[in-house]
Design an enzyme around this catalytic site. Sequence first.
Site, PDB file in Angstrom:
ATOM      1  N   HIS A   5       0.820  -1.210   0.000  1.00  0.00           N
ATOM      2  CA  HIS A   5       0.000   0.000   0.000  1.00  0.00           C
ATOM      3  C   HIS A   5       0.853   1.259   0.000  1.00  0.00           C
ATOM      4  CE1 HIS A   5      -2.694   3.003   2.208  1.00  0.00           C
ATOM      5  NE2 HIS A   5      -3.242   2.818   1.018  1.00  0.00           N
ATOM      6  N   HIS A  41       0.756  10.754  -2.011  1.00  0.00           N
ATOM      7  CA  HIS A  41      -0.512  10.649  -1.296  1.00  0.00           C
ATOM      8  C   HIS A  41      -0.832  11.913  -0.533  1.00  0.00           C
ATOM      9  CE1 HIS A  41      -3.597   9.405   1.533  1.00  0.00           C
ATOM     10  NE2 HIS A  41      -3.785   8.302   0.820  1.00  0.00           N
TER      11      HIS A  41
END
Length: 272
Positions: A5, A41
């Site tokens: 992830h 992110h």
Amino acid sequence: WIMGHMVNDLEMVDYYVDKGANGLEIDITFNSNGIAEYTYHGVPCDCFRNCRRNTTLSTYLNYVRQLTTPGDQKFRQNLIFIIMDLKLNRLKSQALFNAGLSIADRLTQYYWKDDGKARAYFLLSVPYVRQAAFIRGFQSRFEEKGLKKYYEKIGWDFSANEDLNRIREAYQKLNISGHIWQSDGITNCLTRRTRRLKEAIRKRDSPGWYINKVYSWSLDRYKSIKYALDLGVDGVMSNYADRLVKILSKGTYKRRFRLATHEDNPWETFTP
């Protein structure tokens, strides 16, 4: 399928591949015009992670191209799958369309530039069905540039936990009937009920439905990973890929599951 992830720089690519992941999830950010720029992110993100790791998308794609090209000195056999988590929420309609054009261009320029020798599959993960203009832009560029042969390497996902029937309707409008993964999940900082995940698995196994694979994110606790496997998911996205590798090496999980390889088609629904 084990997807590391938030793998947004080259150091983390090596880290997760070394830990046994056969897939990576990367976050793609765009400028206001819809041009794909960085793997990034930002804050907030999963607990116990550095939210600010990043690199340029061109650098990232060039690197994973080397890692997934047989014969390259950097080739890593186990890396076969990349999820692009597309950060589209701030984009207007035309910019969404442009974003689809941009991702098609970036893949062509930096990943398939050796005429497709690199062998990874890409899952394009769009948050909401209202952002389907991204997919139309991507399809438009593929048609315009004669890139249809690369469709075998492309799959689709809507990731914002929307109603599954609404997602099915969106795919019908886009004339997409295959290469579909369905995600369900939430940040590792929180817990999530499994009603929708179970529903997605049932629909995957129901004739006439659109789902080929189901994956859950972000699962870090051993108990949560095992529970998802017991339900029958095809993939798990985790910040700790080695935990899933460990689970699959023992007992009933070793007998029931194995790690996917390049010989496994990610767009086919598994039937025991």
